[in-house]
Design a protein around this motif. Structure first.
Motif, short mmCIF file in Angstrom:
data_model
loop_
_atom_site.label_atom_id
_atom_site.label_comp_id
_atom_site.label_asym_id
_atom_site.label_seq_id
_atom_site.Cartn_x
_atom_site.Cartn_y
_atom_site.Cartn_z
N ASP A 159 -12.42 8.00 -18.97
CA ASP A 159 -13.00 7.17 -20.02
C ASP A 159 -14.08 6.23 -19.48
N LYS A 160 -14.10 6.04 -18.15
CA LYS A 160 -15.16 5.25 -17.51
C LYS A 160 -15.66 6.06 -16.32
N GLY A 194 -12.95 5.32 -13.46
CA GLY A 194 -11.83 6.24 -13.40
C GLY A 194 -12.22 7.56 -12.78
N SER A 195 -13.51 7.87 -12.79
CA SER A 195 -14.00 9.12 -12.20
C SER A 195 -15.44 8.94 -11.74
N ILE A 196 -15.77 9.63 -10.65
CA ILE A 196 -17.13 9.68 -10.13
C ILE A 196 -17.46 11.14 -9.88
N GLY A 197 -18.54 11.64 -10.49
CA GLY A 197 -18.92 13.04 -10.34
C GLY A 197 -20.11 13.20 -9.40
N LEU A 198 -20.01 14.19 -8.50
CA LEU A 198 -21.09 14.50 -7.55
C LEU A 198 -21.42 15.99 -7.66
N ASN A 199 -21.99 16.37 -8.76
CA ASN A 199 -22.25 17.79 -8.97
C ASN A 199 -23.57 18.22 -8.34
N PHE A 200 -23.50 19.20 -7.43
CA PHE A 200 -24.68 19.75 -6.77
C PHE A 200 -25.51 18.68 -6.07
N LEU A 201 -24.83 17.71 -5.47
CA LEU A 201 -25.53 16.62 -4.78
C LEU A 201 -25.56 16.82 -3.27
N LEU A 202 -24.41 17.11 -2.66
CA LEU A 202 -24.31 17.08 -1.20
C LEU A 202 -25.26 18.06 -0.52
N ALA A 256 -13.34 8.70 -27.24
CA ALA A 256 -14.47 9.00 -28.11
C ALA A 256 -15.67 8.11 -27.77
N THR A 257 -15.41 7.00 -27.08
CA THR A 257 -16.47 6.07 -26.70
C THR A 257 -16.39 5.79 -25.20
N PRO A 258 -16.66 6.78 -24.37
CA PRO A 258 -16.56 6.57 -22.92
C PRO A 258 -17.65 5.65 -22.42
N GLN A 259 -17.36 4.96 -21.32
CA GLN A 259 -18.36 4.18 -20.61
C GLN A 259 -18.96 5.08 -19.53
N ILE A 260 -20.27 5.27 -19.56
CA ILE A 260 -20.92 6.19 -18.63
C ILE A 260 -22.02 5.45 -17.87
N ARG A 268 -15.38 17.22 -22.22
CA ARG A 268 -14.45 16.51 -23.09
C ARG A 268 -13.99 15.23 -22.41
N PHE A 269 -14.45 14.10 -22.92
CA PHE A 269 -14.03 12.81 -22.38
C PHE A 269 -12.65 12.43 -22.93
N GLN A 270 -11.97 11.54 -22.21
CA GLN A 270 -10.66 11.08 -22.63
C GLN A 270 -10.75 10.08 -23.79
#
Length: 222
Positions: A56-57, A122-130, A77-81, A73-75
């Motif tokens: 959610d954050k 709550g989550s940090i995404g590193l898609n196709f970064l490294l 309806a109003t996620p903090q991004i 799909r976020f946890q």
């Protein structure tokens, strides 16, 4: 290689490729064609990985075009991004795409200590970064240490990266690796799963790494 020996130019070279014309075709060329036929890992697998881990954050680092954040799909309806990148074009395009969520944007180099005045993600995404970062996995693991303080307890850092060793590549993947590494867009010829696992272990006690095609999927919990 020590992170302090990497030039600012080398860091920016991997990010600079994401010009507006490149971003205009990125979803079609990279996420649909290249992932499926070159790296042998259709983007549906990455989308499902986002669905499993996004909270959610959420903080996304190396945002590309925001394709997966737009579809996952976020946890709530109003996620903090929050969005973090070293390329202003990517930040602008992704922020516009996700404007319904009112995301915050941060222009930062994750090979350096990160201060954004926000944490408890709550989550940090590193898609196709490294694989776009200069240096080897010993150098790149500083990213995990720099981002860990931004996670809340129990939070997850997750992502994907194209591995250079220990995966089976077709001829087209060999061509891509050779061209992109020679131009400094990629720096992953020697990136291997074991080194990724070792890098995660330096910052997290619980982590997992799996591979599909040429791509490593990883996540670790604080």
């Amino acid at each position: 290689m020590d992170v302090t020996s990497i030039s600012e130019e080398a860091v920016r070279r991997g990010a600079a490729v994401y010009s507006r014309p490149v971003l205009a075709i990125y979803d079609l060329f990279v996420l649909r064609f290249t992932n499926t036929f070159v790296w042998k890992c259709p983007s549906t697998h990455t989308l499902e990985f986002y669905n499993q881990n996004v909270s959610d954050k959420h903080l996304d680092v190396g945002v590309g075009t925001g394709y997966f954040l737009d579809r996952c799909r976020f946890q709530s309806a109003t996620p903090q991004i929050a969005l973090m990148d070293l390329n202003e074009n990517s930040l602008q395009k992704t922020a516009k795409r996700l404007r319904r969520y009112h995301p915050k944007t941060y222009l930062r180099n994750v090979l350096e200590p990160v201060e954004i005045g926000d944490s408890e993600f709550g989550s940090i995404g590193l898609n196709f970064l490294l694989h776009c970062l200069p240096g080897d996995m010993v150098t790149k693991r500083v990213v995990f240490a720099n981002l860990k303080p931004l996670l809340r307890e129990g939070g997850v850092i997750f992502g994907t990266t194209i591995l250079g060793v220990g995966v089976r590549r077709n001829w087209l993947a060999d061509v891509y690796m050779r061209i992109f590494n020679s131009k400094g867009v990629f720096c992953n010829y020697n990136d291997r799963r074991a080194d990724l696992e070792d890098g995660l272990s330096k910052s997290f006690s619980r982590y997992e790494v799996t591979t599909r095609g040429c791509i490593g999927f990883f996540r670790a919990w604080k």
